[in-house]
Design a protein around this motif. Structure first.
Motif, PDB file in Angstrom:
ATOM      1  N   ALA A   1       0.757  -1.346   0.090  1.00 30.27           N
ATOM      2  CA  ALA A   1      -0.039  -0.115  -0.126  1.00 30.27           C
ATOM      3  C   ALA A   1       0.774   1.048   0.100  1.00 30.27           C
ATOM      4  O   ALA A   1       1.930   1.375   0.407  1.00 30.27           O
ATOM      5  N   LYS A   2       0.276   2.412  -0.518  1.00 31.26           N
ATOM      6  CA  LYS A   2       0.892   3.724  -0.642  1.00 31.26           C
ATOM      7  C   LYS A   2      -0.226   4.606  -0.076  1.00 31.26           C
ATOM      8  O   LYS A   2      -1.009   4.669  -0.176  1.00 31.26           O
ATOM      9  N   THR A   3       0.505   5.647   0.685  1.00 33.09           N
ATOM     10  CA  THR A   3      -0.217   6.753   1.407  1.00 33.09           C
ATOM     11  C   THR A   3      -0.020   8.108   0.555  1.00 33.09           C
ATOM     12  O   THR A   3       0.935   8.449   0.300  1.00 33.09           O
ATOM     13  N   PHE A   4      -1.013   8.740   0.651  1.00 35.06           N
ATOM     14  CA  PHE A   4      -1.074  10.125  -0.214  1.00 35.06           C
ATOM     15  C   PHE A   4      -1.218  11.157   0.900  1.00 35.06           C
ATOM     16  O   PHE A   4      -2.197  10.953   1.782  1.00 35.06           O
ATOM     17  N   ARG A   5      -0.633  12.290   0.919  1.00 36.57           N
ATOM     18  CA  ARG A   5      -1.127  13.541   1.963  1.00 36.57           C
ATOM     19  C   ARG A   5      -1.772  14.587   0.999  1.00 36.57           C
ATOM     20  O   ARG A   5      -1.070  14.796  -0.118  1.00 36.57           O
ATOM     21  N   GLY A   6      -2.519  15.412   1.898  1.00 29.76           N
ATOM     22  CA  GLY A   6      -2.907  16.555   1.237  1.00 29.76           C
ATOM     23  C   GLY A   6      -3.906  16.623   0.131  1.00 29.76           C
ATOM     24  O   GLY A   6      -4.527  15.597  -0.190  1.00 29.76           O
ATOM     25  N   ASP A   7      -3.200  17.034  -1.170  1.00 33.68           N
ATOM     26  CA  ASP A   7      -4.032  17.142  -2.340  1.00 33.68           C
ATOM     27  C   ASP A   7      -3.526  16.181  -3.272  1.00 33.68           C
ATOM     28  O   ASP A   7      -3.750  16.354  -4.414  1.00 33.68           O
ATOM     29  N   GLN A   8      -2.522  15.367  -2.918  1.00 34.11           N
ATOM     30  CA  GLN A   8      -1.737  14.445  -3.999  1.00 34.11           C
ATOM     31  C   GLN A   8      -2.774  13.312  -4.461  1.00 34.11           C
ATOM     32  O   GLN A   8      -3.593  12.754  -3.678  1.00 34.11           O
ATOM     33  N   THR A   9      -2.950  13.163  -5.577  1.00 37.76           N
ATOM     34  CA  THR A   9      -3.906  12.176  -6.115  1.00 37.76           C
ATOM     35  C   THR A   9      -3.247  10.923  -6.795  1.00 37.76           C
ATOM     36  O   THR A   9      -4.037  10.057  -7.295  1.00 37.76           O
ATOM     37  N   LYS A  10      -2.006  11.240  -7.353  1.00 38.46           N
ATOM     38  CA  LYS A  10      -1.377   9.951  -8.082  1.00 38.46           C
ATOM     39  C   LYS A  10      -0.101   9.812  -7.672  1.00 38.46           C
ATOM     40  O   LYS A  10       0.677  11.051  -7.465  1.00 38.46           O
ATOM     41  N   GLY A  11       0.686   8.850  -7.947  1.00 38.50           N
ATOM     42  CA  GLY A  11       1.972   8.806  -7.887  1.00 38.50           C
ATOM     43  C   GLY A  11       2.724   7.832  -8.887  1.00 38.50           C
ATOM     44  O   GLY A  11       1.906   7.127  -9.667  1.00 38.50           O
ATOM     45  N   GLU A  12       4.220   7.640  -9.109  1.00 35.94           N
ATOM     46  CA  GLU A  12       4.487   6.899  -9.981  1.00 35.94           C
ATOM     47  C   GLU A  12       5.753   6.056  -9.403  1.00 35.94           C
ATOM     48  O   GLU A  12       6.142   6.188  -8.360  1.00 35.94           O
ATOM     49  N   THR A  13       6.033   4.935 -10.042  1.00 37.40           N
ATOM     50  CA  THR A  13       6.958   4.094  -9.483  1.00 37.40           C
ATOM     51  C   THR A  13       7.523   3.352 -10.644  1.00 37.40           C
ATOM     52  O   THR A  13       7.027   2.899 -11.687  1.00 37.40           O
TER      53      THR A  13
END
Length: 610
Positions: A448-460
């Motif tokens: 699992a990955k966590t996002f904070r604030g207004d972050q909506t997506k990530g990359e790996t």
């Protein structure tokens, strides 16, 4: 067979044991500690001899005092020796202290010390403790740093004299190169007399909110100089601020208040929710299990107790001495996953509370082991039922729709209602466990990955997950978001309706996967043919077709086209019209002689954990 220390109450300081806050006048019993040249013993006496009382030591080493309650004809626990995980002997190793309020980072090195094995501390294995940053000089340039309100260290290698002045204690320790710390041995009458010296590594220290003692730990002169320098900086800053005058200071306060007001308007609602959530998670308990306890519970990890195996490692059923059933996920030495996933799950899931999320009870990090201990789910996982021709008959449509709704609510909590926005990244049938009433609980948060604030997506660059459940943008480009989980959920819905796996699905008329097959039937207005033939759906066909519709909306090729989880929950429970779905991801027919997609470093689960 030897012996092992499990719990220590601390040394006697004239009034109480330094490691317990419970020893105080009470209506049940009196206590007395006797120490003289001839004998040392502790005794207690029952105040009311008509009320039976007993002390019990369990096979796992837990100590409890029980009193008999005649009204309910039962023994009631009056006190317990080990109230939390910081009571476990030497949990943090040498020269470290334990603070239960800081869990999961419960252990920290004493001032002037640093972790001996930083990598092990990163995965919450503190057993090797801490070492000095600077070596002692064994002369009068060494000094002492004061640690307030602690449970004093193990006194197995210590010296005590209750007759000398405490004022002489520091000099006695400083004159002996082997002396590592000192403290007052008798706190009565203001603690003016009595000296306790340590001559080895300091073990089993914990910070106490009340009734702790002061401990003076020996450090090198350079550590004292660093501390003095910090104090000087603080004093200088304080003086400068004072010299600035009321006008300048008032201007600073005005700017700070203005900034806080602006920030408060932006974040007020979110902060209130976060604070409420934080107050709940701080109260949670996560146990550190002893390796021997887990080995005994599983008959030394016997094959008969093995429930399954996944990317992390094998999963075993265990039964503790008190009868509680648990599930133990044991990190395999050859696992594609490892300490990062282990730490991620310990820190993350310990802070989550929802009826549709599996509950993590604790962990074990003794020796080279990395184990996670969960509540036991007697009905195993969803794939155990839904993909088996015989067992899936036990899941009628009403039960299947309940399971779909429970999974949706669990995901909604992760995406929107928890303190952090959490992307599961490995939602699949084998990661949905079923309790004794067949209620679903999402499990396995190692990826699992966590996002904070207004972050909506990530990359790996390291794509991890399971074939058949990953969204196109994640599998191909490594882009993940809440819409990645929505895609996985859509796959799961279509699998629940059909009783077929997406990956490995075959049909005589085409080479599509389950998603392509469902899309083809939908466009040909034959969606009813997707329904599991073992279901009696005569009275529920409209509801099932609505689930197929929602499932297809969730697996659309473009993430921007997929609904969010709050909308999905409303659509599943509503009766209004729904938008028409677009083409699903991975719709192109497969060449079954070649891999469906090629992804580096992907985690593929074969025999799934239960």
């Amino acid at each position: 067979m030897g012996h092992e220390i499990l719990y220590r109450v601390g040394s006697w300081n004239g009034l109480r044991w330094t490691g317990t806050t419970q020893l105080k006048p009470n209506p049940v019993y009196t206590y007395e500690f006797v120490s003289n040249e001839k004998e040392v013993f502790y005794t207690f006496d029952i105040r009311n001899r008509s009320v039976p009382s007993r002390m019990v030591v369990s096979p796992s080493g837990d100590v409890q005092r029980f009193t008999w309650i005649d009204r309910i004809k039962s023994w009631s626990s009056f006190t317990a020796g080990q109230l939390d995980r910081c009571e476990n002997y030497d949990l943090c190793g040498s020269y470290a202290s334990c603070n239960i309020s800081k869990y999961p980072d419960a252990c920290k090195c004493l001032k002037g010390f640093t972790p001996k094995s930083p990598g092990e501390w990163e995965i919450l294995n503190w057993t090797e403790g801490c070492v000095r940053r600077a070596s002692l000089n064994c002369n009068h340039s060494d000094g002492f740093l004061k640690h307030e309100a602690v449970k004093l260290p193990d006194t197995s290698n210590s010296w005590v004299d209750n007759n000398i002045s405490f004022a002489k204690c520091e000099k006695l320790c400083l004159n002996n190169c082997s002396c590592t710390a000192y403290a007052n041995s008798d706190v009565r009458e203001g603690g003016t007399r009595g000296c306790l010296l340590w001559f080895s590594d300091l073990l089993d220290i914990r910070e106490l909110a009340a009734n702790g003692q002061d401990l003076y730990v020996r450090v090198a002169a350079s550590e004292l100089e660093q501390l003095s320098e910090k104090k000087r900086v603080i004093i200088i800053v304080t003086c400068v601020v004072s010299a600035m005058g009321v006008l300048v200071l008032g201007w600073i306060i005005f700017i700070c208040k203005r900034k806080l007001r602006i920030q408060g308007k932006m974040d007020n609602s979110r902060d209130i929710n976060d604070n409420n959530e934080e107050s709940k998670t701080d109260e949670m308990e996560l146990l550190i299990y002893d390796l021997n306890t887990i080995a005994n519970a599983t008959d030394n990890f016997a094959d008969k107790n093995k429930l399954g195996e996944g990317g992390f490692g094998p999963v075993y059923k265990g039964t503790l001495m008190e009868g509680q059933e648990i599930a133990i996920k044991r990190l395999s030495k050859c696992s594609g996953q490892g300490i990062d996933e282990f730490k991620n799950e310990v820190i993350l899931i310990a802070k989550l509370q929802h009826r549709n999320l599996v509950r993590l009870l604790g962990c074990c990090t003794q020796r080279d082991e990395r184990m996670l201990i969960y509540e036991y789910m007697p009905n195993k996982s969803l794939d155990y039922f839904i993909f088996d021709k015989t067992r899936r008959e036990l899941l009628d449509w009403s039960k299947r729709v309940e399971i779909i709704g429970g999974i949706a609510r669990g995901l909604l909590y992760l995406h929107q209602d928890s303190r952090l926005r959490i992307i599961h990244r490995d939602l699949k049938a084998s990661n949905v466990l079923l309790d004794n009433e067949m209620n679903p609980k999402i499990s396995d948060f190692g990826l699992a990955k966590t996002f904070r604030g207004d972050q909506t997506k990530g990359e790996t660059k390291r794509v991890v997950g399971t074939y058949g459940y990953m969204s196109p943008e994640y599998a191909i480009d490594g882009v993940f978001s809440i819409k990645s989980d929505i895609f996985s959920f859509g796959v799961l819905v279509l699998e629940m309706v059909s009783g077929k796996r997406n990956r490995g699905f075959s049909h005589a008329d085409h080479n599509h996967n389950l998603l392509g097959h469902a899309w083809k039937l939908w466009n040909e207005e034959r969606a009813v043919e997707l329904i599991d033939q073992q279901l009696d759906y005569s009275s529920s066909s409209s509801e099932i077709l609505r689930c197929i519709h929602v499932g297809l909306l969730c697996v659309q090729q473009g993430p921007e086209d997929r609904p969010n989880m709050s909308t999905v929950v409303l659509m599943l429970g509503g009766e209004g019209s729904l938008p028409q779905p677009r083409q699903p991801g991975f719709f192109t027919e497969r060449n079954l002689t070649e891999p469906e997609i090629t992804i580096n470093e992907i985690t593929i689960s074969l025999l799934e954990p239960r």
